[in-house]
Motif scaffolding. Structure first.
Motif, PDB file in Angstrom:
ATOM      1  N   ASN A  75      10.797   5.927  -2.670  1.00 55.27           N
ATOM      2  CA  ASN A  75      11.302   4.584  -3.318  1.00 55.27           C
ATOM      3  C   ASN A  75      10.839   3.683  -2.055  1.00 55.27           C
ATOM      4  OD1 ASN A  75      13.482   3.978  -1.545  1.00 55.27           O
ATOM      5  ND2 ASN A  75      14.899   5.365  -2.527  1.00 55.27           N
ATOM      6  N   ARG A  76      10.738   2.262  -2.377  1.00 51.19           N
ATOM      7  CA  ARG A  76      10.251   1.792  -1.454  1.00 51.19           C
ATOM      8  C   ARG A  76      11.208   1.032   0.026  1.00 51.19           C
ATOM      9  NH1 ARG A  76      11.792  -3.951  -5.300  1.00 51.19           N
ATOM     10  NH2 ARG A  76      13.972  -3.990  -3.960  1.00 51.19           N
ATOM     11  N   HIS A  77      12.268   1.179  -0.357  1.00 49.32           N
ATOM     12  CA  HIS A  77      13.245   1.565   0.562  1.00 49.32           C
ATOM     13  C   HIS A  77      12.663   2.911   1.758  1.00 49.32           C
ATOM     14  CE1 HIS A  77      15.106  -1.867  -1.073  1.00 49.32           C
ATOM     15  NE2 HIS A  77      15.159  -0.455  -1.958  1.00 49.32           N
ATOM     16  N   GLU A  78      12.473   3.863   0.746  1.00 53.92           N
ATOM     17  CA  GLU A  78      12.340   4.930   2.044  1.00 53.92           C
ATOM     18  C   GLU A  78      10.842   5.070   2.630  1.00 53.92           C
ATOM     19  OE1 GLU A  78      11.076   9.733   1.247  1.00 53.92           O
ATOM     20  OE2 GLU A  78      12.775   8.801   0.208  1.00 53.92           O
ATOM     21  N   ALA A  79       9.734   3.998   2.364  1.00 58.73           N
ATOM     22  CA  ALA A  79       8.431   4.156   2.667  1.00 58.73           C
ATOM     23  C   ALA A  79       8.790   2.996   3.840  1.00 58.73           C
ATOM     24  CB  ALA A  79       7.696   3.316   1.004  1.00 58.73           C
ATOM     25  N   ALA A  80       9.226   2.326   2.981  1.00 57.41           N
ATOM     26  CA  ALA A  80       9.645   1.196   4.733  1.00 57.41           C
ATOM     27  C   ALA A  80       9.979   1.756   5.908  1.00 57.41           C
ATOM     28  CB  ALA A  80      10.486   0.132   4.262  1.00 57.41           C
ATOM     29  N   ARG A  81      11.387   2.308   5.421  1.00 53.12           N
ATOM     30  CA  ARG A  81      11.658   3.245   6.643  1.00 53.12           C
ATOM     31  C   ARG A  81      10.645   4.384   7.153  1.00 53.12           C
ATOM     32  NH1 ARG A  81      16.206   3.481   3.387  1.00 53.12           N
ATOM     33  NH2 ARG A  81      15.891   5.282   3.075  1.00 53.12           N
ATOM     34  N   THR A  82       9.769   4.856   6.714  1.00 55.22           N
ATOM     35  CA  THR A  82       9.011   5.758   7.240  1.00 55.22           C
ATOM     36  C   THR A  82       7.490   4.712   8.257  1.00 55.22           C
ATOM     37  OG1 THR A  82       9.072   7.672   5.931  1.00 55.22           O
ATOM     38  CG2 THR A  82       6.856   7.003   6.388  1.00 55.22           C
TER      39      THR A  82
ATOM     40  N   ALA B  16       7.172 -11.470  -3.986  1.00 60.20           N
ATOM     41  CA  ALA B  16       5.771 -11.746  -4.518  1.00 60.20           C
ATOM     42  C   ALA B  16       5.430 -13.607  -4.335  1.00 60.20           C
ATOM     43  CB  ALA B  16       5.783 -12.038  -6.258  1.00 60.20           C
ATOM     44  N   ARG B  17       7.037 -13.321  -3.978  1.00 58.60           N
ATOM     45  CA  ARG B  17       6.863 -15.557  -3.860  1.00 58.60           C
ATOM     46  C   ARG B  17       6.145 -15.932  -2.538  1.00 58.60           C
ATOM     47  NH1 ARG B  17      10.032 -18.395  -0.728  1.00 58.60           N
ATOM     48  NH2 ARG B  17      11.557 -17.084  -1.140  1.00 58.60           N
ATOM     49  N   ARG B  18       7.020 -15.019  -1.737  1.00 63.65           N
ATOM     50  CA  ARG B  18       6.288 -15.207   0.465  1.00 63.65           C
ATOM     51  C   ARG B  18       5.265 -14.370   0.039  1.00 63.65           C
ATOM     52  NH1 ARG B  18      11.565 -12.234   2.401  1.00 63.65           N
ATOM     53  NH2 ARG B  18      10.321 -12.319   4.672  1.00 63.65           N
TER      54      ARG B  18
ATOM     55  N   GLU C 204      -1.167  -3.467   1.529  1.00 66.29           N
ATOM     56  CA  GLU C 204       0.274  -2.642   1.593  1.00 66.29           C
ATOM     57  C   GLU C 204       1.117  -2.792   2.907  1.00 66.29           C
ATOM     58  OE1 GLU C 204      -1.907   0.865  -1.225  1.00 66.29           O
ATOM     59  OE2 GLU C 204      -1.720   1.094   0.667  1.00 66.29           O
ATOM     60  N   ALA C 205       1.039  -3.245   3.850  1.00 64.08           N
ATOM     61  CA  ALA C 205       1.670  -2.859   4.632  1.00 64.08           C
ATOM     62  C   ALA C 205       2.625  -4.772   4.292  1.00 64.08           C
ATOM     63  CB  ALA C 205       0.775  -3.290   6.289  1.00 64.08           C
ATOM     64  N   THR C 206       1.803  -5.738   4.817  1.00 65.03           N
ATOM     65  CA  THR C 206       2.571  -6.743   4.451  1.00 65.03           C
ATOM     66  C   THR C 206       2.979  -6.726   3.035  1.00 65.03           C
ATOM     67  OG1 THR C 206       0.278  -7.788   4.967  1.00 65.03           O
ATOM     68  CG2 THR C 206       2.131  -8.728   3.719  1.00 65.03           C
ATOM     69  N   VAL C 207       2.645  -6.030   2.128  1.00 63.04           N
ATOM     70  CA  VAL C 207       4.349  -6.193   1.290  1.00 63.04           C
ATOM     71  C   VAL C 207       5.339  -4.784   1.427  1.00 63.04           C
ATOM     72  CG1 VAL C 207       4.582  -5.748  -0.944  1.00 63.04           C
ATOM     73  CG2 VAL C 207       2.695  -6.885  -1.115  1.00 63.04           C
ATOM     74  N   LEU C 208       5.058  -4.658   1.941  1.00 68.80           N
ATOM     75  CA  LEU C 208       6.034  -2.904   2.447  1.00 68.80           C
ATOM     76  C   LEU C 208       6.840  -3.657   4.062  1.00 68.80           C
ATOM     77  CD1 LEU C 208       6.846  -0.437   1.521  1.00 68.80           C
ATOM     78  CD2 LEU C 208       5.439   0.812   3.848  1.00 68.80           C
ATOM     79  N   ALA C 209       6.239  -4.336   4.649  1.00 67.94           N
ATOM     80  CA  ALA C 209       7.081  -5.226   5.355  1.00 67.94           C
ATOM     81  C   ALA C 209       8.030  -6.420   5.086  1.00 67.94           C
ATOM     82  CB  ALA C 209       6.167  -5.967   6.496  1.00 67.94           C
ATOM     83  N   LEU C 210       7.567  -6.688   3.979  1.00 68.51           N
ATOM     84  CA  LEU C 210       8.481  -7.535   3.301  1.00 68.51           C
ATOM     85  C   LEU C 210       9.566  -6.949   2.670  1.00 68.51           C
ATOM     86  CD1 LEU C 210       5.872 -10.454   2.004  1.00 68.51           C
ATOM     87  CD2 LEU C 210       8.041 -10.584   3.825  1.00 68.51           C
ATOM     88  N   ALA C 211       9.147  -5.689   1.434  1.00 67.23           N
ATOM     89  CA  ALA C 211      10.294  -4.888   1.243  1.00 67.23           C
ATOM     90  C   ALA C 211      11.333  -4.589   1.917  1.00 67.23           C
ATOM     91  CB  ALA C 211       9.432  -3.415   0.691  1.00 67.23           C
ATOM     92  N   ALA C 212      10.919  -3.791   3.252  1.00 65.84           N
ATOM     93  CA  ALA C 212      12.056  -3.935   4.416  1.00 65.84           C
ATOM     94  C   ALA C 212      13.079  -4.586   4.903  1.00 65.84           C
ATOM     95  CB  ALA C 212      10.855  -3.379   5.786  1.00 65.84           C
ATOM     96  N   THR C 213      13.057  -6.052   4.480  1.00 65.06           N
ATOM     97  CA  THR C 213      14.132  -7.327   4.969  1.00 65.06           C
ATOM     98  C   THR C 213      15.010  -6.874   4.094  1.00 65.06           C
ATOM     99  OG1 THR C 213      12.668  -8.708   3.854  1.00 65.06           O
ATOM    100  CG2 THR C 213      12.442  -7.792   6.003  1.00 65.06           C
ATOM    101  N   GLY C 214      14.887  -5.616   2.756  1.00 64.42           N
ATOM    102  CA  GLY C 214      15.753  -6.021   1.374  1.00 64.42           C
ATOM    103  C   GLY C 214      15.335  -7.034   0.255  1.00 64.42           C
ATOM    104  N   ALA C 215      14.038  -7.904   0.329  1.00 64.45           N
ATOM    105  CA  ALA C 215      13.830  -9.028  -0.599  1.00 64.45           C
ATOM    106  C   ALA C 215      14.071  -8.480  -1.406  1.00 64.45           C
ATOM    107  CB  ALA C 215      12.914 -10.040  -0.028  1.00 64.45           C
TER     108      ALA C 215
END
Length: 198
Positions: free
Chosen positions: A184-191, A159-161, A142-153
């Protein structure tokens, strides 16, 4: 004499630390690195007693550097971005000291001596915050996927990365958002970033 390796990408800060520590009778600056890669190479070549590492180096972060050089020397993270998650990650990596760049030259020299002597030093305020916040509720994936989401991807890029299907990425992001009480994922990434969990 205690030999010290300094790693910081900000030349002025690195130079100031070197100048201040060089004033101590029992400390000698073995080398100075501007990147994590340089720090690893210098540690292997110079075998210093203690390495003072900036947390946010441009190529490899200070904690990753510490993991690579801990068998060679003792390590201390010196940072202006001390978050509870960073502290916990650093301690898990074998880092012996964790302190803010705002400490005095006297404290910095004392920490070098303490760590060289086998002790530990953690900034007391950061330690209290880490204890009160607790551990990250996120799984490593979850942390890995959320870190990728934090870049705005977008989902497909994440999924590819991460070598996952888009549906699995959505599930991980939804789970992470739920655990962090985020809408949402953006708020989760900020937190997660605010606590140093990603």
């Amino acid at each position: 004499m205690i030999s010290v390796l300094l790693a910081d990408d900000e030349h002025l800060i690195r130079g100031a630390m070197a100048a201040l520590l060089a004033l101590e009778d029992d400390l000698i600056i073995a080398g100075q690195a501007a990147t994590g890669g340089e720090a690893v190479q210098m540690a292997r070549a110079l075998t210093p007693d203690v390495a003072l590492l900036d947390l946010q180096l441009p190529d490899i972060d200070g904690i990753a550097v510490a993991e690579q050089i801990n068998p060679i020397c003792r390590t201390v993270i010196v940072t202006s971005h001390g978050l509870p998650g960073h502290l916990k990650r650093a301690l898990s990596a074998g880092v012996r000291g964790f302190l803010s760049k705002t400490v005095s030259a006297d404290i910095l020299a004392t920490v070098v001596r303490t760590v060289h002597g086998g002790g530990r030093y953690v900034d007391p305020q950061l330690a209290a915050e880490a204890i009160s916040i607790g551990d990250s509720p996120l799984t490593p994936r979850e942390a890995t996927v959320l870190a990728l989401a934090a870049t705005g991807a977008p989902i497909d890029d994440i999924a590819r990365r991460a070598s996952l299907s888009p549906g699995t990425v959505r599930n991980y992001l939804s789970s992470a958002a739920g655990k962090l009480n985020a809408v949402n994922r953006h708020e989760a990434a900020r937190t997660a970033q605010a606590f140093g969990w990603i």
